[in-house]
Design a protein around this motif. Structure first.
Motif, short mmCIF file in Angstrom:
data_model
loop_
_atom_site.label_atom_id
_atom_site.label_comp_id
_atom_site.label_asym_id
_atom_site.label_seq_id
_atom_site.Cartn_x
_atom_site.Cartn_y
_atom_site.Cartn_z
N LYS A 1 0.96 4.24 -2.94
CA LYS A 1 0.76 5.66 -2.68
C LYS A 1 1.93 6.50 -3.18
O LYS A 1 1.74 7.65 -3.59
CB LYS A 1 0.55 5.89 -1.19
CG LYS A 1 -0.79 5.38 -0.67
CD LYS A 1 -0.93 5.63 0.83
CE LYS A 1 -2.29 5.14 1.33
NZ LYS A 1 -2.44 5.35 2.81
N SER A 2 3.12 5.93 -3.12
CA SER A 2 4.30 6.71 -3.52
C SER A 2 4.69 6.47 -4.98
O SER A 2 5.72 6.99 -5.44
CB SER A 2 5.49 6.35 -2.62
OG SER A 2 5.88 4.99 -2.81
N GLU B 1 0.83 -1.20 0.00
CA GLU B 1 0.00 0.00 0.00
C GLU B 1 0.87 1.26 0.00
O GLU B 1 0.57 2.24 -0.70
CB GLU B 1 -0.92 -0.01 1.22
CG GLU B 1 -1.82 1.22 1.34
CD GLU B 1 -2.77 1.40 0.18
OE1 GLU B 1 -3.29 2.51 0.00
OE2 GLU B 1 -2.99 0.42 -0.59
#
Length: 421
Positions: free
Chosen positions: A324-325, A320
């Motif tokens: 996100k990055s 996760e």
């Protein structure tokens, strides 16, 4: 990863490969000539009558009585060469039926000597007699004697598969593994040169024999042939285990071996999956680690302990975080002069089955250039094509992969794994 080798004892493999030897022995036993007459030779009543009785007893499977009857004829001192020849032929049939290898050998040699005076045997009959004597020794577990007679059979011109197989097995079971291995290799080489697929049992015997001789290179060649001709989970496990055990296999390629093992469905133990997860996690491929963990859990091999549950939660958290990055990581990788970071982002996407974008990043990374171990990247691009179901592109990419430390083997094995059935 410690792939388990399921070795089968060499003697057991030989026995399994020769379950029809009894039938071979029966078919190889030449019929005794009729005692009643011959075109240019005759039998006197003193010889003909007991021989006819002996032959009837033999045909009734009363071998002991037939042998006793023959002894009365064998005791006659004034037999002609032809009478001695016919007597020996019937006596040989009895000896073969009783698996009397030494007796059969003595009688066969006597027949060959007598035949020199009358030329009663056809060339093929000579070969059949030698074969039958060899099988009699084999059935009596006199493998050394069997090997000697089956060598003679081959030298006399026999090309029958039954002779070949029994000859090889006799040498192996007699303890002459070196000679048995040479004969196996010759048979396999002849099949390949003729454009034929070597027999699986011969390749298995060759692999076991070369292991017994501690011929590591020869054993690897044999198991590679089994993977090429008879791909199976077990054969893939064995060939990859040998690659894994190579002293010169660098750490950076260990994850590549796992990927090939996963593709060939050669992973089926808890340690296979737990070690794969560990390697992928330490290399930063969190999606791959999570996918492999879940596959092992689905097979009931891992995932039930508290430690595994914590690991699974940590992997999901890392995946996760990577998601996100991703945009920021992609922008950063695109700015770098070297394609390494961009390539790893592509591998993560491929592991997540985002093939279109993942392959695009891999291709752009290679075009940009990867300074460190560029051949590794080409190998991994080929593996990514394979995972995406693009076999033709994978094979094309593999044609540019060559190197030491296991690179050549990985490229070759991927080509075999990609072959269409």
């Amino acid at each position: 990863m410690k792939f388990r080798l399921h070795h089968v004892a060499l003697a057991t493999l030989v026995a399994l490969g020769l379950t029809s030897l009894g039938a071979h022995a029966q078919s190889a036993t030449p019929a005794a000539p009729a005692a009643a007459s011959a075109p240019t030779n005759t039998l006197r009543d003193v010889v003909r009558v007991p021989l006819a009785e002996a032959q009837k007893l033999f045909e009734a499977n009363n071998h002991a009585a037939a042998r006793e009857k023959l002894q009365t004829v064998q005791a006659l001192a004034d037999k002609t060469a032809y009478e001695s020849y016919v007597t020996a032929r019937i006596a040989l049939s009895v000896a073969l039926a009783q698996d009397d290898g030494p007796g059969a050998a003595q009688l066969a040699d006597s027949i060959f000597q007598l035949n020199a005076t009358g030329n009663w045997l056809k060339p093929q009959e000579t070969v059949s007699l030698m074969h039958a004597v060899g099988i009699a020794h084999y059935r009596a577990k006199d493998y050394g004697g069997a090997a000697r007679w089956l060598d003679r059979t081959a030298e006399a011109g026999s090309i029958e598969a039954s002779v070949r197989d029994a000859r090889i097995s006799s040498h192996l079971l007699a303890g002459n593994v070196q000679r048995g291995t040479e004969l196996l290799a010759q048979s396999i080489d002849a099949a390949e040169k003729a454009g034929q697929t070597p027999e699986q049992k011969q390749l298995q015997l060759l692999y076991q024999a070369r292991n017994q001789l501690k011929d590591a290179a020869g054993a690897t060649q044999a198991i590679e042939s089994l993977v090429r001709y008879y791909p199976s989970k077990e054969h893939w496990r064995q060939v990859l285990n040998r690659l894994w055990a190579r002293a010169d296999l660098p750490n950076r390629l260990q994850l590549d071996v796992f990927r090939l093992a996963l593709y060939t469905q050669a992973l089926d133990e808890a340690t296979d999956f737990s070690e794969y997860v560990d390697f992928a996690q330490r290399a930063g491929f969190m999606v791959e680690a999570l996918k492999v963990f879940d596959q092992g859990a689905a097979m009931g091999l891992i995932g039930t302990t508290d430690a595994h549950k914590k690991l699974r939660a940590k992997l999901a958290q890392d995946v996760e975080a990577d998601r996100k990055s991703f945009k920021a990581d992609l922008a950063s990788a695109q700015k770098k002069p070297d394609g390494f970071a961009l390539f790893n982002l592509g591998l993560n996407l491929v592991a997540n089955q985002q093939f279109e974008l993942g392959l695009d990043l891999l291709e752009k990374a290679i075009t940009k250039g990867i300074a460190k171990n560029p051949i590794d990247a080409k190998l991994r691009l080929a593996a990514a094509y394979a995972q995406a179901g693009q076999s033709d592109k994978a094979l094309q990419a593999l044609s540019a992969v060559s190197g030491s430390e296991g690179i050549d083997e990985l490229a070759r094995y991927w080509k075999w794994a990609l072959r269409k059935p």
